[in-house]
Design an enzyme around this catalytic site. Sequence first.
Site, mmCIF file in Angstrom:
data_model
loop_
_atom_site.group_PDB
_atom_site.id
_atom_site.type_symbol
_atom_site.label_atom_id
_atom_site.label_comp_id
_atom_site.label_asym_id
_atom_site.label_seq_id
_atom_site.Cartn_x
_atom_site.Cartn_y
_atom_site.Cartn_z
ATOM 1 N N PRO A 13 0.784 -1.229 0.000
ATOM 2 C CA PRO A 13 0.000 0.000 0.000
ATOM 3 C C PRO A 13 0.824 1.291 0.000
ATOM 4 C CG PRO A 13 -0.137 -1.107 2.120
ATOM 5 C CD PRO A 13 0.514 -2.067 1.173
ATOM 6 N N ASN A 14 0.313 2.234 -0.743
ATOM 7 C CA ASN A 14 0.863 3.597 -0.854
ATOM 8 C C ASN A 14 2.118 3.689 -1.726
ATOM 9 O OD1 ASN A 14 -1.145 4.784 0.905
ATOM 10 N ND2 ASN A 14 -0.084 3.729 2.563
ATOM 11 N N ARG A 21 5.124 10.890 -2.692
ATOM 12 C CA ARG A 21 4.837 10.643 -1.274
ATOM 13 C C ARG A 21 6.104 10.834 -0.429
ATOM 14 N NH1 ARG A 21 4.954 4.513 1.016
ATOM 15 N NH2 ARG A 21 4.164 4.978 3.088
ATOM 16 N N TYR A 26 11.210 8.688 0.767
ATOM 17 C CA TYR A 26 11.095 7.648 -0.264
ATOM 18 C C TYR A 26 11.672 8.059 -1.626
ATOM 19 C CZ TYR A 26 8.032 5.566 3.238
ATOM 20 O OH TYR A 26 7.546 5.033 4.403
ATOM 21 N N ASN A 78 8.081 -5.592 -1.120
ATOM 22 C CA ASN A 78 8.041 -4.480 -0.186
ATOM 23 C C ASN A 78 6.588 -4.412 0.291
ATOM 24 O OD1 ASN A 78 7.939 -2.156 1.271
ATOM 25 N ND2 ASN A 78 9.063 -0.895 -0.225
ATOM 26 N N ALA A 81 3.294 -0.900 4.750
ATOM 27 C CA ALA A 81 2.796 -0.930 6.136
ATOM 28 C C ALA A 81 2.346 -2.325 6.566
ATOM 29 C CB ALA A 81 1.660 0.070 6.300
ATOM 30 N N HIS A 84 4.335 -4.621 9.045
ATOM 31 C CA HIS A 84 4.248 -4.532 10.506
ATOM 32 C C HIS A 84 2.947 -5.101 11.064
ATOM 33 C CE1 HIS A 84 7.416 -1.856 9.293
ATOM 34 N NE2 HIS A 84 6.559 -1.007 8.742
ATOM 35 N N ASP A 91 1.698 -15.874 6.114
ATOM 36 C CA ASP A 91 1.179 -17.229 5.870
ATOM 37 C C ASP A 91 1.130 -17.556 4.379
ATOM 38 O OD1 ASP A 91 0.934 -17.745 8.546
ATOM 39 O OD2 ASP A 91 -1.229 -17.445 8.645
ATOM 40 N N GLU A 102 12.948 -9.342 1.255
ATOM 41 C CA GLU A 102 12.125 -8.224 1.761
ATOM 42 C C GLU A 102 12.901 -6.927 1.539
ATOM 43 O OE1 GLU A 102 11.041 -8.795 5.896
ATOM 44 O OE2 GLU A 102 10.593 -6.667 6.155
ATOM 45 N N HIS A 104 12.869 -2.643 1.848
ATOM 46 C CA HIS A 104 12.280 -1.381 2.309
ATOM 47 C C HIS A 104 13.137 -0.242 1.800
ATOM 48 C CE1 HIS A 104 9.499 -3.465 4.874
ATOM 49 N NE2 HIS A 104 10.497 -4.233 5.260
ATOM 50 N N ILE A 105 12.498 0.758 1.289
ATOM 51 C CA ILE A 105 13.220 1.923 0.757
ATOM 52 C C ILE A 105 13.890 2.668 1.909
ATOM 53 C CG2 ILE A 105 12.917 4.129 -0.442
ATOM 54 C CD1 ILE A 105 10.447 2.700 -1.845
ATOM 55 N N SER A 106 13.140 2.860 2.970
ATOM 56 C CA SER A 106 13.680 3.572 4.135
ATOM 57 C C SER A 106 14.286 2.571 5.111
ATOM 58 C CB SER A 106 12.557 4.357 4.826
ATOM 59 O OG SER A 106 11.594 3.452 5.364
ATOM 60 N N ARG A 111 13.376 4.520 12.308
ATOM 61 C CA ARG A 111 12.163 5.357 12.302
ATOM 62 C C ARG A 111 11.346 5.074 13.571
ATOM 63 N NH1 ARG A 111 9.429 4.820 6.587
ATOM 64 N NH2 ARG A 111 8.287 6.620 7.402
ATOM 65 N N ARG A 115 7.800 0.427 13.384
ATOM 66 C CA ARG A 115 8.300 -0.050 12.075
ATOM 67 C C ARG A 115 9.439 -1.055 12.218
ATOM 68 N NH1 ARG A 115 5.748 3.393 8.307
ATOM 69 N NH2 ARG A 115 5.333 5.407 9.245
HETATM 70 C C1 DQA Z 1 8.353 0.953 3.695
HETATM 71 C C2 DQA Z 1 8.468 1.180 5.201
HETATM 72 C C3 DQA Z 1 7.126 0.962 5.891
HETATM 73 O O1 DQA Z 1 7.249 1.155 7.282
HETATM 74 C C4 DQA Z 1 6.112 1.940 5.354
HETATM 75 O O2 DQA Z 1 4.846 1.702 5.914
HETATM 76 C C5 DQA Z 1 6.034 1.954 3.861
HETATM 77 C C6 DQA Z 1 7.253 1.789 3.085
HETATM 78 C C7 DQA Z 1 9.668 1.310 2.955
HETATM 79 O O3 DQA Z 1 9.773 0.955 1.788
HETATM 80 O O4 DQA Z 1 10.531 1.962 3.526
HETATM 81 O O5 DQA Z 1 4.980 2.192 3.288
HETATM 82 O O6 DQA Z 1 8.102 -0.418 3.470
#
Ligand code: DQA
Length: 154
Positions: A13-14, A21, A26, A78, A81, A84, A91, A102, A104-106, A111, A115
């Site tokens: 999501p997002n 964003r 990001y 990725n 959210a 978490h 599953d 896995e 994650h950009i950040s 943070r 997270r």
């Molecule tokens: C994220 C980190 C997550 O905590 C956050 O909710 C995201 C992006 C990242 O790519 O850093 O939406 O997965």
Amino acid sequence: MKNIINVLVVNGPNLNLLGTREVDIYGNTKLSNLIENMQKKSKKNNISLHHIQSNAEHVLIDNIHKAKDNQIDYIIINPAAFTHTSIAIRDALIAVNIPFIEVHISNIFSREQFRSHSWLSDISQGVISGLGIDGYYWALKTISNRLKYKFELK
Ligand code: DQA
């Protein structure tokens, strides 16, 4: 011998808003550009790259299930959210038993405290966090190295 590696990139999501964003966290690359560039790199490395982004947990899960039928060799995920919160995505990944990285950009560890916990990390092949969108390319590189070696042995 297998000569094409199928990789599925799953974005949660997002991440459709990548580029607009929270750019300080990001970056300003759009998701479409990231995937386009990954496609280019994939082609050069005998990788067929598939991509799904969704804001809905069940759509991500359905696509993870389909990955088995579609003979996906490796997943780059990725979960955003859902990292978490989602035991359901955990599953699904266990159910299909496809190795995954896995991304994650950040840096999720630098943070907010919530997270720092991921429902996926312990069952992943590895986690890349905090390297910006380069993390996706590193994941692709690792998959290419690992699977080329594996398939050449056969
Ligand atoms: C994220 C980190 C997550 O905590 C956050 O909710 C995201 C992006 C990242 O790519 O850093 O939406 O997965």
